[in-house]
Every structure is written in structure tokens, then in C-alpha cells.
Scaffold this motif. Structure first.
Motif, short mmCIF file in Angstrom:
data_model
loop_
_atom_site.label_atom_id
_atom_site.label_comp_id
_atom_site.label_asym_id
_atom_site.label_seq_id
_atom_site.Cartn_x
_atom_site.Cartn_y
_atom_site.Cartn_z
N ALA A 128 0.83 -1.21 0.00
CA ALA A 128 0.00 0.00 0.00
C ALA A 128 0.86 1.25 0.00
CB ALA A 128 -0.93 -0.01 1.21
N ILE A 129 1.95 1.23 0.76
CA ILE A 129 2.85 2.39 0.78
C ILE A 129 3.44 2.61 -0.60
CG2 ILE A 129 5.07 3.22 1.67
CD1 ILE A 129 4.33 1.96 4.36
N GLY A 130 3.80 1.53 -1.30
CA GLY A 130 4.31 1.66 -2.65
C GLY A 130 3.30 2.30 -3.58
N ARG A 131 2.04 1.89 -3.50
CA ARG A 131 0.98 2.49 -4.32
C ARG A 131 0.81 3.97 -3.98
NH1 ARG A 131 -3.13 -0.65 -6.74
NH2 ARG A 131 -2.78 -2.90 -6.62
N PHE A 132 0.78 4.25 -2.69
CA PHE A 132 0.57 5.63 -2.24
C PHE A 132 1.69 6.54 -2.72
CE2 PHE A 132 1.34 8.93 0.94
CZ PHE A 132 0.09 9.53 1.04
N PRO A 137 4.87 11.19 -4.22
CA PRO A 137 6.30 10.84 -4.05
C PRO A 137 7.04 11.74 -3.07
CG PRO A 137 5.93 11.96 -6.15
CD PRO A 137 4.58 11.67 -5.59
N ASP A 138 6.51 12.91 -2.77
CA ASP A 138 7.22 13.84 -1.89
C ASP A 138 6.75 13.78 -0.44
OD1 ASP A 138 8.69 14.84 -4.07
OD2 ASP A 138 7.07 16.22 -4.60
N ILE A 139 5.81 12.90 -0.15
CA ILE A 139 5.28 12.81 1.21
C ILE A 139 6.10 11.81 2.03
CG2 ILE A 139 3.29 12.12 2.60
CD1 ILE A 139 3.03 14.82 1.20
N SER A 140 6.56 12.24 3.19
CA SER A 140 7.29 11.34 4.08
C SER A 140 6.30 10.52 4.90
CB SER A 140 8.20 12.14 5.01
OG SER A 140 7.44 12.99 5.86
N ILE A 141 6.64 9.26 5.14
CA ILE A 141 5.76 8.34 5.88
C ILE A 141 6.52 7.77 7.06
CG2 ILE A 141 4.42 6.20 5.74
CD1 ILE A 141 4.15 6.73 2.73
N ILE A 303 -5.85 5.16 2.56
CA ILE A 303 -6.86 4.13 2.78
C ILE A 303 -7.23 3.48 1.45
CG2 ILE A 303 -9.27 3.73 3.45
CD1 ILE A 303 -8.86 5.85 5.63
N THR A 304 -7.34 4.29 0.40
CA THR A 304 -7.61 3.73 -0.94
C THR A 304 -6.51 2.77 -1.35
OG1 THR A 304 -8.83 5.70 -1.62
CG2 THR A 304 -7.94 4.30 -3.37
N ALA A 305 -5.26 3.15 -1.08
CA ALA A 305 -4.12 2.27 -1.41
C ALA A 305 -4.19 0.97 -0.62
CB ALA A 305 -2.80 3.00 -1.15
N LEU A 306 -4.59 1.06 0.64
CA LEU A 306 -4.75 -0.16 1.45
C LEU A 306 -5.82 -1.07 0.86
CD1 LEU A 306 -4.63 1.26 5.11
CD2 LEU A 306 -2.98 -0.32 4.09
N MET A 307 -6.95 -0.48 0.51
CA MET A 307 -8.05 -1.28 -0.05
C MET A 307 -7.63 -1.97 -1.35
SD MET A 307 -10.43 -0.93 2.16
CE MET A 307 -11.13 0.18 3.40
#
Length: 310
Positions: A128-132, A137-141, A303-307
Motif C-alpha cells: 500500500a505504501i508503494g501504491r501511495f 512521491p514527496d510525502i514522508s511516511i 486508505i484507498t491504497a490499502l483497499m
């Protein structure tokens, strides 16, 4: 854009200042930039007389002259230059607001903080993190893999934005929904006697060393009820918290165990055999969010990426 307040000009009558309208300010600023009313009119797509009328109405409303007419040219007065500086500052402020709105639209409100139970911490959540990250691409997680109760506490306190936890957690103080409920399977070492069966049933477990989850685990409780109804008792060799530990112990031949399909990709298929278990034991995972907190664009996209990664 609302007409700027003209306090800097020393205007004592707010009624005069409030008589300004957006179109007058736009025409005035265009004339100041272009140097002539005719050029400003061309840029705005209006006639030169219309521009001149607007300037005259603006001067009447303000109560002071904006231009001196010298040799058929408009020469800005000192008051006009002061007003123009104020308008340009307002335009720059509006541009800043537009840029910030675009940044929020494209990047959200900052970083994203995610916590997950171990079961999904090395499989689904990384996907999911990869999709997100493809979209942001510039958001830190910040991503933590923790016990479900710790995931719950971090989300309930608002320290983390999104959590995935087992269904035995205390649900007070979090917003929650069912995220996953796959049917568990029985994992066993290659060559184990039960590997000859296509489906494992409660009575098949009798007498075999079993690697179990801790008693508070809901999947463990469901399994205990099923085997109790069948009149048998599990021969528990090891109790553990993590699905990954169950898999490691099965791989080493310590016993058999109940595992979620979401850990299958981490198993050494040459050393472990998987079989369905009947009746079904669901391994439920909850998606949890902080209470009474609107979801940001980033949270909704994650959440969309998780789904999509399920």
C-alpha cells in the motif's frame, strides 16, 4: 478578490472606500502596469472609453485624483502609486493563497503516520505504501509495526493517522471498520502426517504439537471454541504473539499452527505445507482512525491504497 481596505491612504470615510468594486480595481491596476488606458483596455478586452469611465468613477468614489491628464497622457499621482502598491501586495497575497491551495491539493497537509500489527507489516502495508508513493512521491511516511494494543493507543491519542490492528483491541476512543477477515489455514512442516489430508478438521489436531497464539488473541479463542465443541484439547507446544513467529517455528519442525493467508508469501514453500481448516476460523483485522477527526486528503488516499492492496 474583495477590494482591499484602504486604511494606509488615510481615508476617513469607509463609505467611500467601500464604493470600490473589483472591476474598477482590475482596470486601475492594468492602467498602472500598461502605462495607458488604451493598452490596458486592449489587455482586458474592453474599450478605451469604458476604461476611462471606470477610472473616473473610481476617483469619485475615493474622493481623490488617481491620474493627472498631461498632454493627453495619464500620469499617476502619488496617491495612485500608494494605492497601486497596496493592490499589488493584495494580489501577491492571493497568489500565495492559490499556490498553497495547489500544494495542499497535490501533497496534502504534511507527512503520514501509519501503524500496523505484525501480520500485515511485511506484506500488505508495504504494498500500500508503494501504491501511495506513486501518487505522493514527496510525502514522508512514518511506519511502525507494533502490537495491536500499541497501534490502538497511538491512533486513539492522535499521534498516528491510520492503524491496522487485530479485533481483540479495546475499541473505545477510535473509529473503526472491518478491513480483512480471511479464513486461516493450518501450516505444517513438509512430511508431517497431516500433509496427506486435503482439509484439516478439529479432530485431526488431536495429539499433534501445536503452536498457538496467546489466549487473548481472537483467532485463538475461535479455534479453542471449535476444538472444545469437537471434544478435544490442543497439545500446545509454544504460545506466541506474532504470525511470523508461528511460521518460523513451523518451518523448524516444532509443530503445526494456524496462519493467515497474508503470511503465505513469507513462507519457505519447500519446508512448509498449507492446508485449509474446517470449520472456518476468521483472522479479523480492523482499520482504525482517530476519533472525531476529519480524514485529510493524504489519509483518504492511503486508505484507498490499502483497499487496493488487499
Amino acid at each position: 478578490m474583495n477590494a482591499p481596505r484602504l486604511y494606509l491612504l488615510g481615508i476617513t470615510s469607509l463609505d467611500r472606500a467601500s464604493s470600490l468594486n473589483h472591476r474598477q480595481i482590475e482596470i486601475f491596476a492594468a492602467v498602472m502596469r500598461a502605462g495607458t488606458a488604451s493598452k490596458a483596455a486592449d489587455q482586458l478586452g474592453i474599450t478605451q472609453p469604458a476604461a476611462s469611465r471606470a477610472l473616473a468613477e473610481m476617483e469619485r468614489g475615493l474622493g481623490f485624483r488617481l491620474f493627472d491628464r498631461i498632454r493627453q497622457r495619464l500620469v499617476p499621482t502619488p496617491e495612485a502609486w500608494r494605492l497601486y502598491k497596496s493592490i499589488e501586495a493584495s494580489y501577491r497575497g492571493l497568489d500565495t493563497i492559490r499556490a498553497e491551495a495547489a500544494r495542499i491539493r497535490d501533497q496534502g497537509t504534511g507527512g503520514l503516520r501509519v501503524a500496523s500489527l505484525s501480520l500485515l507489516g511485511s506484506t500488505l502495508v508495504p504494498r500500500a505504501i508503494g501504491r501511495f508513493r506513486l501518487k505522493h512521491p514527496d510525502i514522508s511516511i512514518t511506519f511502525h509495526v507494533l502490537l495491536s494494543r500499541d497501534v490502538r493507543d497511538l491512533v486513539a491519542s492522535g499521534q498516528f493517522d491510520v492503524g491496522l490492528a487485530a479485533d481483540e483491541i479495546d475499541l473505545t476512543g477510535v473509529t473503526h471498520q472491518l478491513f480483512l477477515s480471511p479464513q486461516a489455514m493450518i501450516a505444517m512442516p513438509t512430511g508431517h502426517p497431516l500433509a496427506e489430508k486435503q482439509t484439516i478438521r478439529p479432530t485431526d489436531l488431536d495429539g499433534h504439537a501445536f503452536i498457538a497464539y496467546v489466549p487473548e488473541d481472537r483467532a485463538r479463542q475461535r479455534l479453542d471454541n471449535i476444538v472444545a465443541d469437537a471434544g478435544i484439547k490442543l497439545n500446545i507446544a509454544v504460545e506466541t504473539i506474532y504470525a511470523s513467529t508461528v511460521c518460523a517455528l513451523v518451518t523448524e519442525g516444532v509443530g503445526i499452527g494456524l496462519v493467515s493467508p497474508y503470511v503465505v508469501s513469507t513462507l519457505d514453500k519447500s519446508r512448509v505445507v498449507l492446508r485449509p481448516f474446517e470449520p472456518a476460523v476468521e483472522v479479523k483485522t480492523l482499520l482504525i482512525l482517530p476519533p472525531d477527526k476529519p480524514k485529510s486528503l493524504l489519509v483518504r488516499d492511503f486508505i484507498t491504497a490499502l483497499m487496493e492492496s488487499r
